[in-house]
Design an enzyme around this catalytic site. Structure first.
Site, short mmCIF file in Angstrom:
data_model
loop_
_atom_site.label_atom_id
_atom_site.label_comp_id
_atom_site.label_asym_id
_atom_site.label_seq_id
_atom_site.Cartn_x
_atom_site.Cartn_y
_atom_site.Cartn_z
N ASP A 280 0.81 -1.22 0.00
CA ASP A 280 0.00 0.00 0.00
C ASP A 280 0.85 1.27 0.00
OD1 ASP A 280 -2.31 -1.54 0.05
OD2 ASP A 280 -2.43 -1.54 2.22
N GLU A 281 2.05 1.21 -0.56
CA GLU A 281 2.91 2.37 -0.60
C GLU A 281 3.36 2.72 -2.01
OE1 GLU A 281 6.04 2.69 2.20
OE2 GLU A 281 4.84 2.04 3.90
#
Length: 281
Positions: free
Chosen positions: A225-226
Site C-alpha cells: 500500500d505504498e
C-alpha cells in the site's frame, strides 16, 4: 491519419519542446494535444503529446525518435492511440469495482481490452461470462501461493497484458510478482492512503471516528500500500455511521477512483516520477 501518443521524461533543459515539436513538424505530424511539467525539485522534465501523422509509420517514427532522445537523455515511449490496452483483472469476493470496470469498458468509456478475469474465488464466473470474458479460478493458500502466482503470471503473459488491475483482490502479491508487474499493475485500496494501510481499513477508520473516508488507486510495489499514487477521493462520514455504513458508502468511491486511474493509465496520461506520479489530465 494514424494517431500516436508520445510520453517522455528527461533532465530539464532549454529546447526540449522546440526539438519535439520540430521533429513532428518535419515528419508531417499534427499535434492534437500536448502537456508538459517541469519538476524543479528533481530537475526533471515530463511531456505527453498526442499527434496525427500520415507520412511515417510507427516503426520509422520510433527509430528516429530514438536518435533524437539520445541527445536529451530521454526515457520515452511511443504508443498507437487507436490500440486499447490489453488488461487482466484480478478480483476476490467484492465485485463492485469489477462490475463497474466491465460496464465502462463495454460502454466504450475505457481504452482497454479486458482479456481475462482471475479470481481466488468462484463468485464472479457468471458475471465474466455475461461479458464474454474468460474466467480463471485460482485458489490461493499460504502453501500454494507460489504455484498460484505462477499460474496468474502465465495467464497475464499469455494474454499479452499491458495492464493488471487489482479490483479488490484481497491477496498480498509476492515481491517477485510485484517486480514482474512493475509499472503495469494498479490496485484500489479502500482507504485514503497513507492512512489505514493493510486489512480492514474501514474498521480502523470507524475506530478512529474519522469524518472523511476515502479510496486510493496506486501502482503495486513490494511495499504494501505504498506504491505511487494515481488517484484519490473521499466521502463524508459522521458519528452515526457504522462500519457497514462506511463500507457501503466507500464502494462507490472505490469504483470511481479505480475507473479514473485505469482511464488515465490507458490513455498514457500517467508518468512515473520516482515514488510519485505526474498525471496529464
Amino acid at each position: 491519419m494514424s494517431a500516436y501518443i508520445l510520453t517522455l521524461s528527461c533532465p530539464d533543459r532549454t529546447g526540449i519542446v522546440h526539438a519535439v515539436s520540430g521533429f513532428l513538424l518535419e515528419r508531417g505530424g499534427n499535434i492534437e494535444e500536448a502537456a508538459q511539467y517541469n519538476d524543479h525539485g528533481t530537475g526533471l522534465f515530463f511531456m505527453r503529446v498526442r499527434f496525427a501523422c500520415t507520412a511515417h509509420g510507427r516503426d520509422a517514427l520510433a527509430k528516429e525518435l530514438g536518435e533524437l532522445a539520445v541527445g536529451f537523455g530521454m526515457d520515452w515511449k511511443l504508443h498507437d492511440a487507436a490500440q486499447p490496452v490489453k488488461t487482466v483483472i484480478l478480483v476476490s469476493k467484492e465485485g463492485h469495482c469489477l462490475n463497474d470496470l466491465l460496464f465502462r469498458w463495454k460502454s466504450g468509456l475505457l481504452a482497454i481490452d479486458v482479456r481475462a478475469i482471475v479470481s481466488n474465488h468462484r463468485d464472479f464466473y457468471q458475471l465474466a461470462a455475461s461479458y464474454n470474458v474468460p474466467f480463471h479460478h485460482i485458489p490461493v493458500t499460504a502453501a500454494t501461493k507460489p504455484q498460484a502466482e505462477a499460474k496468474q503470471l502465465e495467464i497475464i503473459e499469455a494474454e499479452g497484458s499491458e495492464l493488471v488491475v487489482l479490483a479488490r483482490y484481497m491477496q498480498v502479491l509476492s515481491n517477485d510478482l510485484c517486480a514482474q508487474l512493475a509499472g503495469r499493475a494498479i490496485n484500489i485500496h479502500h482507504s485514503f492512503l497513507p492512512s489505514f494501510k493493510g486489512a480492514k481499513p474501514y474498521y480502523q477508520a470507524h475506530d478512529r471516528g474519522v469524518k472523511l473516508i476515502g479510496a486510493t488507486a496506486h501502482y503495486v510495489t513490494a511495499d504494501l500500500d505504498e506504491g505511487p499514487i494515481i488517484e484519490q477521493d473521499v466521502a463524508r462520514a459522521d458519528h452515526t455511521d457504522t462500519v457497514e455504513d462506511l463500507t457501503a458508502r466507500g464502494r462507490d468511491t472505490e469504483s470511481q477512483v479505480l475507473a479514473r486511474a485505469v482511464k488515465w493509465h490507458s490513455e498514457r496520461r500517467v508518468l512515473m516520477n520516482g515514488h510519485k506520479t505526474v498525471i496529464f489530465k
